[in-house]
Write an enzyme that holds these catalytic residues in place. Sequence first.
Site, PDB file in Angstrom:
ATOM      1  N   MET A   1       0.854  -1.189   0.000  1.00 22.26           N
ATOM      2  CA  MET A   1       0.000   0.000   0.000  1.00 22.26           C
ATOM      3  C   MET A   1       0.889   1.237   0.000  1.00 22.26           C
ATOM      4  O   MET A   1       1.873   1.312   0.740  1.00 22.26           O
ATOM      5  CB  MET A   1      -0.912   0.007   1.231  1.00 22.26           C
ATOM      6  CG  MET A   1      -1.853  -1.184   1.270  1.00 22.26           C
ATOM      7  SD  MET A   1      -2.957  -1.179   2.694  1.00 22.26           S
ATOM      8  CE  MET A   1      -4.160   0.046   2.117  1.00 22.26           C
ATOM      9  N   CYS A   2       0.553   2.160  -0.868  1.00 18.81           N
ATOM     10  CA  CYS A   2       1.187   3.469  -0.877  1.00 18.81           C
ATOM     11  C   CYS A   2       0.100   4.474  -1.234  1.00 18.81           C
ATOM     12  O   CYS A   2      -1.072   4.109  -1.282  1.00 18.81           O
ATOM     13  CB  CYS A   2       2.375   3.526  -1.830  1.00 18.81           C
ATOM     14  SG  CYS A   2       1.999   3.275  -3.586  1.00 18.81           S
ATOM     15  N   TRP A   3       0.463   5.716  -1.479  1.00 18.73           N
ATOM     16  CA  TRP A   3      -0.560   6.737  -1.696  1.00 18.73           C
ATOM     17  C   TRP A   3      -1.534   6.325  -2.779  1.00 18.73           C
ATOM     18  O   TRP A   3      -2.726   6.432  -2.618  1.00 18.73           O
ATOM     19  CB  TRP A   3       0.080   8.077  -2.001  1.00 18.73           C
ATOM     20  CG  TRP A   3       0.594   8.748  -0.770  1.00 18.73           C
ATOM     21  CD1 TRP A   3       1.127   8.158   0.332  1.00 18.73           C
ATOM     22  CD2 TRP A   3       0.584  10.147  -0.523  1.00 18.73           C
ATOM     23  NE1 TRP A   3       1.474   9.092   1.247  1.00 18.73           N
ATOM     24  CE2 TRP A   3       1.156  10.335   0.751  1.00 18.73           C
ATOM     25  CE3 TRP A   3       0.189  11.253  -1.250  1.00 18.73           C
ATOM     26  CZ2 TRP A   3       1.312  11.598   1.313  1.00 18.73           C
ATOM     27  CZ3 TRP A   3       0.360  12.506  -0.688  1.00 18.73           C
ATOM     28  CH2 TRP A   3       0.901  12.672   0.576  1.00 18.73           C
TER      29      TRP A   3
ATOM     30  N   LEU B   1      -3.647   3.721  -0.061  1.00 17.08           N
ATOM     31  CA  LEU B   1      -3.991   3.955   1.336  1.00 17.08           C
ATOM     32  C   LEU B   1      -4.607   5.337   1.534  1.00 17.08           C
ATOM     33  O   LEU B   1      -5.092   5.653   2.614  1.00 17.08           O
ATOM     34  CB  LEU B   1      -2.778   3.750   2.248  1.00 17.08           C
ATOM     35  CG  LEU B   1      -1.529   4.592   2.032  1.00 17.08           C
ATOM     36  CD1 LEU B   1      -1.623   5.982   2.631  1.00 17.08           C
ATOM     37  CD2 LEU B   1      -0.343   3.866   2.642  1.00 17.08           C
TER      38      LEU B   1
END
Length: 147
Positions: A64-66, A108
């Site tokens: 998960m990242c931006w 996320l």
Amino acid sequence: MRIAFAADDSNATTEAVVGHLVSAGHEVLHVGGPGSEPAVAWPDLGAGVGRAVVEGRADLGVVMCWTGTGTAIAANKVPGVLAAVAWDPWVARGARLWNDANVLAMSLKRLAPDVAVEVLRAFLEVPSPDPDEAENIALLRGLDAGR
């Protein structure tokens, strides 16, 4: 199942995802993330989850990242990884069913906690790829040979 997990930030969405994994009885292998010393960059997080999957330390991975895109790209640099960005359950289910994805990537920032958990559940609930897609999946996996 053993699930490798990494996120470059922590919030209600990442907490809901990890909470669901734990409550569903999965073993979570954390790969770096917020609070790690030294700090781990998102490309290394994605690649770390990918390596955990292809080395057999985890059955599947979640990054998960931006946006989910960067960690997916990083994971896909690891030969043998098929990481897919999913934002709804149908896409997540299809990634496992038709592409044999072994890493799920999610935003996320743009997914509400309950939606992220639904996406995760759809990804994990596919027991095996669609046999009708075996030839295409083999072609997809064969693309690693050109690296």
